[in-house]
Design a protein around this motif. Structure first.
Motif, short mmCIF file in Angstrom:
data_model
loop_
_atom_site.label_atom_id
_atom_site.label_comp_id
_atom_site.label_asym_id
_atom_site.label_seq_id
_atom_site.Cartn_x
_atom_site.Cartn_y
_atom_site.Cartn_z
N LEU A 155 16.02 33.12 -3.16
CA LEU A 155 15.38 34.28 -3.80
C LEU A 155 15.70 35.50 -2.96
O LEU A 155 15.43 35.53 -1.76
CB LEU A 155 13.86 34.07 -3.89
CG LEU A 155 13.42 32.84 -4.69
CD1 LEU A 155 11.91 32.70 -4.66
CD2 LEU A 155 13.92 32.89 -6.12
N ARG A 156 16.30 36.50 -3.59
CA ARG A 156 16.70 37.72 -2.88
C ARG A 156 15.87 38.89 -3.40
O ARG A 156 15.52 38.93 -4.58
CB ARG A 156 18.20 38.00 -3.09
CG ARG A 156 19.07 36.75 -2.96
CD ARG A 156 20.51 37.07 -2.68
NE ARG A 156 20.65 37.54 -1.31
CZ ARG A 156 21.77 38.00 -0.78
NH1 ARG A 156 22.86 38.05 -1.54
NH2 ARG A 156 21.82 38.40 0.47
N LYS A 157 15.56 39.80 -2.51
CA LYS A 157 14.83 40.99 -2.94
C LYS A 157 15.64 41.66 -4.05
O LYS A 157 16.86 41.80 -3.92
CB LYS A 157 14.67 41.94 -1.75
CG LYS A 157 13.82 43.16 -2.01
CD LYS A 157 13.70 43.93 -0.69
CE LYS A 157 13.27 45.36 -0.89
NZ LYS A 157 11.92 45.53 -1.35
N LEU A 166 26.41 43.35 2.67
CA LEU A 166 27.02 42.08 2.26
C LEU A 166 26.27 41.51 1.06
O LEU A 166 25.03 41.47 1.06
CB LEU A 166 26.95 41.11 3.44
CG LEU A 166 27.49 39.71 3.22
CD1 LEU A 166 28.99 39.74 2.97
CD2 LEU A 166 27.19 38.85 4.44
N VAL A 167 27.01 41.06 0.05
CA VAL A 167 26.35 40.45 -1.12
C VAL A 167 26.51 38.93 -1.09
O VAL A 167 25.56 38.19 -1.26
CB VAL A 167 26.92 41.02 -2.45
CG1 VAL A 167 26.26 40.34 -3.65
CG2 VAL A 167 26.70 42.53 -2.52
N ASP A 168 27.75 38.46 -0.84
CA ASP A 168 27.98 37.02 -1.01
C ASP A 168 29.30 36.61 -0.37
O ASP A 168 30.20 37.44 -0.21
CB ASP A 168 28.04 36.74 -2.53
CG ASP A 168 27.91 35.28 -2.87
OD1 ASP A 168 27.44 34.51 -2.02
OD2 ASP A 168 28.27 34.91 -3.99
N VAL A 190 12.52 39.35 -7.91
CA VAL A 190 13.57 38.72 -7.09
C VAL A 190 14.81 38.41 -7.93
O VAL A 190 14.75 38.33 -9.16
CB VAL A 190 13.08 37.40 -6.44
CG1 VAL A 190 12.02 37.66 -5.39
CG2 VAL A 190 12.61 36.40 -7.48
N PHE A 191 15.92 38.22 -7.23
CA PHE A 191 17.20 37.80 -7.80
C PHE A 191 17.37 36.34 -7.39
O PHE A 191 17.37 36.04 -6.20
CB PHE A 191 18.31 38.67 -7.21
CG PHE A 191 19.71 38.25 -7.54
CD1 PHE A 191 20.37 38.82 -8.62
CD2 PHE A 191 20.39 37.32 -6.77
CE1 PHE A 191 21.68 38.45 -8.93
CE2 PHE A 191 21.69 36.94 -7.07
CZ PHE A 191 22.34 37.52 -8.15
N PRO A 192 17.50 35.40 -8.37
CA PRO A 192 17.58 33.98 -8.00
C PRO A 192 19.00 33.44 -7.98
O PRO A 192 19.87 33.89 -8.73
CB PRO A 192 16.82 33.32 -9.15
CG PRO A 192 17.13 34.18 -10.34
CD PRO A 192 17.40 35.58 -9.83
N1 LIG Z 1 19.43 41.35 -4.80
C1 LIG Z 1 20.03 41.75 -5.92
N2 LIG Z 1 19.41 42.60 -6.78
C2 LIG Z 1 20.01 42.98 -7.93
N3 LIG Z 1 21.26 42.59 -8.30
C3 LIG Z 1 21.93 41.76 -7.47
C4 LIG Z 1 21.35 41.30 -6.25
N4 LIG Z 1 22.24 40.48 -5.63
C5 LIG Z 1 23.31 40.44 -6.42
N5 LIG Z 1 23.15 41.21 -7.52
C6 LIG Z 1 24.12 41.42 -8.61
O1 LIG Z 1 24.52 40.15 -9.09
C7 LIG Z 1 25.93 39.96 -8.93
C8 LIG Z 1 26.22 38.53 -8.55
O2 LIG Z 1 25.62 38.25 -7.29
P1 LIG Z 1 26.14 37.05 -6.40
O3 LIG Z 1 27.54 37.34 -5.95
O4 LIG Z 1 25.13 36.78 -5.37
O5 LIG Z 1 26.13 35.88 -7.48
P2 LIG Z 1 27.25 34.83 -7.81
O6 LIG Z 1 26.75 34.08 -8.99
O7 LIG Z 1 27.60 34.07 -6.58
O8 LIG Z 1 28.48 35.74 -8.27
P3 LIG Z 1 30.02 35.51 -7.94
O9 LIG Z 1 30.36 34.14 -8.39
O10 LIG Z 1 30.68 36.61 -8.73
O11 LIG Z 1 30.13 35.70 -6.44
C9 LIG Z 1 26.32 40.96 -7.85
O12 LIG Z 1 27.68 41.31 -8.00
C10 LIG Z 1 25.37 42.11 -8.09
O13 LIG Z 1 25.85 42.94 -9.14
#
Ligand SMILES: Nc1ncnc2c1ncn2[C@@H]1O[C@H](COP(=O)(O)OP(=O)(O)OP(=O)(O)O)[C@@H](O)[C@H]1O
Length: 321
Positions: free
Chosen positions: A175-177, A239-241, A109-111
């Motif tokens: 926790l993200r896949k 969508l990521v964030d 997972v990605f936390p």
């Molecule tokens: N589920 C995932 N699996 C693998 N890598 C991921 C995943 N989700 C995000 N990432 C990577 O991690 C990076 C940061 O993710 P995210 O935007 O959720 O975190 P953040 O700490 O809020 O970052 P930011 O402040 O830049 O928005 C993404 O740009 C991507 O490269």
């Protein structure tokens, strides 16, 4: 324009920050983002997160030892009964919940917490990334990250009017896949002002605009915000964030002064700024990814003094190649 008027113009209110908290936006965007689970953190876990130091399996983190040494404190000893003594985490219920999600998501997972991932702490992991396969990986990353501390203590710091909030009402572990091989060159940060998307280009432009119109536009509660998307190999936009529209968010190739000045209703939109490879891009968060001493090479810093000393002693060659 007075300072107050200027602040009113580019304000970030409590509500803008709250709307970008993962637990707020995720339920409305389930269909177009990575599968994720939200675990509300209990008070005892928060107390451990907020306490000083890290003990994992009885090992105190090196960084904590350095901090104590720098502060002139005596070396760590087993019988140290200090008030802030680091505790080894023992959260059997949380462990179980995390383990279940890890299994459900195929083994890793990605936390992150409400807003941030511990991406500045990847140097603590032997893998060098945020891929977590067991609860201990997650605890270690959360405890080592300044971005996580920011979520806990400073999330509302840049708000105007000044906010009395310190941390979210409910701190959540997200926790993200995990997805292997996400290519940074296929990630895009999109700036939305007054419900209008800051420029993008051709094919990518079309896909992101379509995604914005179909999936995002009327579903996010604010008119101004920033969202990150990932374009997969088969050109699907995911969508990521979400992030607030303001200095708390990295503007990447844009200065916030120009983003604030952008008149969303004018036809004059600035160009999409894309760099084909990572060459030359230094994300503003880079300095958070390694211990400060490794970055601080300025004259007089501990590391530059050491380099000078080694040169004087002939143990280090000037690299002229
Ligand atoms: N589920 C995932 N699996 C693998 N890598 C991921 C995943 N989700 C995000 N990432 C990577 O991690 C990076 C940061 O993710 P995210 O935007 O959720 O975190 P953040 O700490 O809020 O970052 P930011 O402040 O830049 O928005 C993404 O740009 C991507 O490269």
């Amino acid at each position: 324009m007075t300072e107050t008027e200027e602040r009113e113009e580019i304000y970030l209110r409590d509500s803008h920050i709250i709307n970008c908290s993962f637990d707020q936006w995720y339920p409305n965007f389930l269909q177009c983002t990575f599968p994720s689970r939200i675990i509300p953190l209990t008070e005892n876990v928060l107390q451990w997160l907020e306490s000083d130091g890290i003990v994992m399996d009885g090992v105190v983190s090196r960084q904590d030892e350095y901090d104590r040494f720098d502060a002139g404190e005596p070396e760590w000893s087993d019988d140290d009964q200090g008030e802030n003594q680091a505790q080894s985490p023992a959260f059997p219920e949380l462990d179980e919940e995390i383990e279940q999600v890890i299994v459900e998501f195929g083994g890793s997972v990605f936390p992150k917490l409400n807003w941030s991932s511990p991406k500045d702490a990847t140097w603590m992991m032997t893998s060098g990334n945020l891929k977590c396969k067991k609860p201990e990986d997650i605890y270690l990353l959360l405890k080592s990250s300044d971005f996580i501390s920011h979520d806990l203590y400073h999330a509302f710091e840049k708000c105007w009017p000044v906010s009395d909030k310190r941390k979210p009402t409910q701190v959540c572990l997200v926790l993200r896949k995990w997805y292997d091989n996400m290519k940074p060159s296929m990630e895009f940060r999109c700036f939305v002002k007054n419900q209008i998307l800051f420029d993008e280009k051709e094919d990518i432009r079309g896909r992101i605009v379509q995604f914005f119109v179909d999936k995002v536009m009327d579903k996010f509660p604010d008119p101004d915000y920033v969202f990150d998307v990932y374009i997969t190999k088969n050109k699907t936009v995911t969508l990521v964030d979400f992030n607030p529209f303001g200095e708390v968010t990295d503007g990447l190739m844009f200065e916030w002064s120009e983003l604030h000045l952008w008149d969303a209703n004018s036809d004059l939109l600035p160009d999409m700024r894309i760099v084909g490879s990572n060459a030359g891009i230094k994300p503003k968060s880079l300095e958070n990814r390694v211990p400060f001493e490794l970055i601080d090479l300025s004259e007089g810093s501990a590391l530059s003094n050491l380099v000078e000393e080694l040169k004087r002693e002939g143990n280090l060659q000037n690299n002229t190649s």
